[in-house]
Design a protein around this motif. Structure first.
Motif, short mmCIF file in Angstrom:
data_model
loop_
_atom_site.label_atom_id
_atom_site.label_comp_id
_atom_site.label_asym_id
_atom_site.label_seq_id
_atom_site.Cartn_x
_atom_site.Cartn_y
_atom_site.Cartn_z
N ASP A 76 0.74 -1.34 0.23
CA ASP A 76 0.08 -0.04 0.11
C ASP A 76 0.90 1.23 0.07
O ASP A 76 0.36 2.39 0.29
N LYS A 77 2.07 1.06 -0.40
CA LYS A 77 2.97 2.31 -0.24
C LYS A 77 3.62 3.06 1.02
O LYS A 77 4.29 3.92 0.94
N THR A 78 3.14 2.27 2.18
CA THR A 78 3.23 2.92 3.50
C THR A 78 4.28 1.73 4.35
O THR A 78 4.33 0.62 4.04
N VAL A 79 5.01 2.32 5.26
CA VAL A 79 5.55 1.46 6.39
C VAL A 79 4.88 1.99 7.75
O VAL A 79 4.60 3.38 7.72
N LYS A 80 4.29 1.02 8.33
CA LYS A 80 3.68 1.66 9.67
C LYS A 80 4.60 1.02 10.86
O LYS A 80 5.18 0.08 10.86
N ILE A 81 4.49 1.98 11.77
CA ILE A 81 5.33 1.48 12.99
C ILE A 81 4.41 1.42 14.04
O ILE A 81 3.52 2.31 14.58
N TRP A 82 4.63 0.35 14.81
CA TRP A 82 3.72 -0.14 15.84
C TRP A 82 4.49 -0.24 17.14
O TRP A 82 5.52 -0.89 17.17
N ASN A 83 3.95 0.07 18.17
CA ASN A 83 4.65 -0.06 19.48
C ASN A 83 4.36 -1.31 20.01
O ASN A 83 2.99 -1.91 20.06
N VAL A 84 5.26 -2.12 20.30
CA VAL A 84 5.15 -3.61 20.76
C VAL A 84 4.29 -3.82 22.04
O VAL A 84 3.61 -4.67 22.02
N ASP A 85 4.49 -2.67 22.66
CA ASP A 85 3.45 -2.92 23.96
C ASP A 85 2.10 -2.52 23.61
O ASP A 85 1.72 -1.33 23.70
N GLY A 86 1.39 -3.64 23.29
CA GLY A 86 -0.06 -3.23 23.08
C GLY A 86 -0.44 -3.16 21.56
O GLY A 86 -1.63 -3.29 21.09
N PHE A 87 0.58 -3.23 20.63
CA PHE A 87 0.57 -3.01 19.18
C PHE A 87 -0.41 -2.01 18.88
O PHE A 87 -1.28 -2.18 18.00
N LYS A 88 -0.17 -0.72 19.10
CA LYS A 88 -0.73 0.53 18.91
C LYS A 88 0.08 1.06 17.88
O LYS A 88 1.21 1.16 17.78
N LEU A 89 -0.54 1.69 16.79
CA LEU A 89 -0.05 2.28 15.67
C LEU A 89 0.33 3.68 16.15
O LEU A 89 -0.17 4.43 16.82
N GLU A 90 1.92 3.82 16.05
CA GLU A 90 2.47 4.93 16.32
C GLU A 90 2.85 5.89 15.29
O GLU A 90 2.65 7.26 15.46
N LYS A 91 3.18 5.61 13.86
CA LYS A 91 3.41 6.36 13.04
C LYS A 91 3.35 5.50 11.69
O LYS A 91 3.21 4.28 11.52
N VAL A 92 2.74 6.32 10.65
CA VAL A 92 2.70 5.94 9.20
C VAL A 92 3.74 6.70 8.48
O VAL A 92 3.52 7.81 8.29
N LEU A 93 4.51 5.87 7.73
CA LEU A 93 5.68 6.83 6.94
C LEU A 93 5.15 6.89 5.34
O LEU A 93 4.98 5.47 4.88
N THR A 94 4.93 7.96 5.05
CA THR A 94 4.59 7.90 3.76
C THR A 94 5.40 8.66 2.67
O THR A 94 6.24 9.70 3.35
N GLY A 95 5.47 8.51 1.58
CA GLY A 95 6.35 9.13 0.88
C GLY A 95 6.92 8.34 -0.54
O GLY A 95 7.03 8.86 -1.52
N HIS A 96 6.68 7.08 -0.53
CA HIS A 96 7.10 6.10 -1.58
C HIS A 96 5.91 6.11 -2.38
O HIS A 96 4.77 6.26 -2.13
N GLN A 97 6.19 5.89 -3.75
CA GLN A 97 5.30 6.10 -4.85
C GLN A 97 4.53 4.51 -5.20
O GLN A 97 3.64 4.42 -6.02
N ARG A 98 5.42 3.66 -4.53
CA ARG A 98 5.09 2.27 -5.12
C ARG A 98 5.52 1.21 -3.74
O ARG A 98 5.67 1.66 -2.81
N TRP A 99 5.30 0.14 -3.86
CA TRP A 99 5.46 -0.90 -2.90
C TRP A 99 6.69 -0.73 -2.20
O TRP A 99 7.63 -0.50 -2.79
N VAL A 100 6.50 -1.10 -0.93
CA VAL A 100 7.63 -0.92 0.13
C VAL A 100 8.01 -2.32 0.13
O VAL A 100 7.30 -2.97 0.88
N TRP A 101 9.18 -2.81 -0.27
CA TRP A 101 9.56 -4.19 -0.17
C TRP A 101 10.26 -4.50 1.15
O TRP A 101 10.59 -5.68 1.63
N ASP A 102 11.23 -3.69 1.58
CA ASP A 102 12.19 -3.97 2.80
C ASP A 102 12.18 -2.63 3.61
O ASP A 102 12.15 -1.48 3.22
#
Length: 149
Positions: A76-102
């Protein structure tokens, strides 16, 4: 350990201290297990969490070195950062225009590098959740990245 029948697990990450494992699949779901070392040679898996992280394929999941974050890179072109304590979404990194593979964390967990089909790699500040630098010049998709810091 088959979280969803007929759905491939695309990525797997193990916590640095060996106490947790996360598997990510093509339906955008992460499954989290606690690893329990038994008296036998077999390790037991205790289900901890099911995380619907993305609406598309998760191409990479990665736990940070300090065991604080889980990064999920997606079609979906994003990287999401989750807090391991409860797996709450902390950040969504946007900027890539295509699939983020790694993606890969710096050893101190302060930075994340991502690789995308948009022919770029990007350096992100984890505290700010912002892009620091874009690495351009590839003529084909950038599908993997590594750090040696």
């Amino acid at each position: 350990m088959v979280p969803e029948v007929d759905t491939p697990v695309r990525s797997l990450t193990v916590m640095w201290d060996g106490t947790m494992v996360v598997a990510a699949n093509n339906r955008g779901t992460c499954y989290v297990w606690r690893l329990l070392r038994g008296k036998q040679t077999m390790t037991e898996f205790e289900p901890l969490h099911k995380l619907q992280a993305h609406n598309g394929h998760i191409l990479k999941c990665l736990l940070s070195p300090a065991n604080k974050y889980l990064a999920t890179a997606s079609s979906d072109k994003t990287v999401k950062i989750w807090n391991v304590d409860g797996f709450k979404l902390e950040k969504v990194l946007t900027g890539h225009q295509r699939w983020v593979w790694d993606c890969v964390f710096s050893v101190d967990g302060e930075f994340l590098v991502t690789a995308s089909s948009d022919m770029t790699a990007r350096l992100w500040s984890m505290p700010a959740g912002k892009e620091v630098k874009v690495y351009q010049g590839h003529h084909k998709a950038t599908v993997c990245c590594a750090l040696h810091d």
